[in-house]
Design a protein around this motif. Structure first.
Motif, PDB file in Angstrom:
ATOM      1  N   ALA A  18       0.836  -1.207   0.000  1.00  0.00           N
ATOM      2  CA  ALA A  18       0.000   0.000   0.000  1.00  0.00           C
ATOM      3  C   ALA A  18       0.870   1.256   0.000  1.00  0.00           C
ATOM      4  N   ALA A  19       1.979   1.234   0.723  1.00  0.00           N
ATOM      5  CA  ALA A  19       2.879   2.389   0.756  1.00  0.00           C
ATOM      6  C   ALA A  19       3.472   2.656  -0.625  1.00  0.00           C
ATOM      7  N   GLU A  20       3.832   1.595  -1.337  1.00  0.00           N
ATOM      8  CA  GLU A  20       4.379   1.761  -2.694  1.00  0.00           C
ATOM      9  C   GLU A  20       3.319   2.293  -3.656  1.00  0.00           C
ATOM     10  N   VAL A  21       2.080   1.816  -3.496  1.00  0.00           N
ATOM     11  CA  VAL A  21       0.978   2.329  -4.315  1.00  0.00           C
ATOM     12  C   VAL A  21       0.783   3.816  -4.029  1.00  0.00           C
ATOM     13  N   TYR A  31      -1.050   7.877   5.718  1.00  0.00           N
ATOM     14  CA  TYR A  31      -1.960   6.732   5.841  1.00  0.00           C
ATOM     15  C   TYR A  31      -1.972   6.005   4.492  1.00  0.00           C
ATOM     16  N   PRO A  32      -0.869   5.345   4.153  1.00  0.00           N
ATOM     17  CA  PRO A  32      -0.723   4.798   2.804  1.00  0.00           C
ATOM     18  C   PRO A  32      -1.730   3.721   2.424  1.00  0.00           C
ATOM     19  N   PHE A  56      -0.719  -5.347  -3.754  1.00  0.00           N
ATOM     20  CA  PHE A  56      -1.620  -4.952  -4.829  1.00  0.00           C
ATOM     21  C   PHE A  56      -0.917  -5.150  -6.170  1.00  0.00           C
ATOM     22  N   PRO A  57      -1.665  -5.559  -7.204  1.00  0.00           N
ATOM     23  CA  PRO A  57      -1.025  -5.802  -8.496  1.00  0.00           C
ATOM     24  C   PRO A  57      -0.615  -4.495  -9.178  1.00  0.00           C
TER      25      PRO A  57
END
Length: 130
Positions: A18-21, A31-32, A56-57
């Motif tokens: 989620a942080a990378e997204v 709040y990634p 996540f893809p």
């Protein structure tokens, strides 16, 4: 076989936390997980969970739409609802598909979305008819 399929999916390198997204999309990094999880709840994207972390893809984010979830992915999630879990979808999207000329659905998700959706519908029909 299931363990090998999951391992292949994970090793594909197409997964983002989620942080990378959040960084990729330019979201609030404080709040990634907020926006990716909201997309997941809305059925716009899915995530696989491995060792307590959601992935996540990356191929599910459309670079031509500021890395928002690819529109076709929501339809594919809808098609597979009740037929495949997140790992099953990930495996299907990662596998070569004869309806797509031997290409993987994830490769054509944004460039040929109608073909990928048609292949997903065909997959569900095969599941239903055994």
């Amino acid at each position: 076989m299931l363990v090998q399929a999951r391992r292949a999916v994970l090793k594909s390198g197409d997964w983002l936390t989620a942080a990378e997204v959040a960084l990729l999309v330019g979201l609030n990094t404080r709040y990634p997980s907020a926006q990716p999880n909201k997309w997941k709840q809305q059925g716009l994207i899915f995530a696989i969970s491995h060792r307590g972390v959601d992935y996540f893809p990356g191929y599910g984010l459309d670079p031509d739409a500021d890395f928002l979830p690819a529109q076709a992915l929501a339809k594919i999630i809808e098609v597979f609802a009740g037929h495949k879990d997140c790992w099953g979808m990930a495996s299907w999207l990662h596998s070569d598909n004869s309806m797509l000329g031997g290409k993987r659905p994830q490769e054509l998700l944004t460039s040929a979305p109608d073909r990928v959706i048609a292949a997903a519908l065909d997959e569900v029909q095969e599941i239903a008819h055994g």
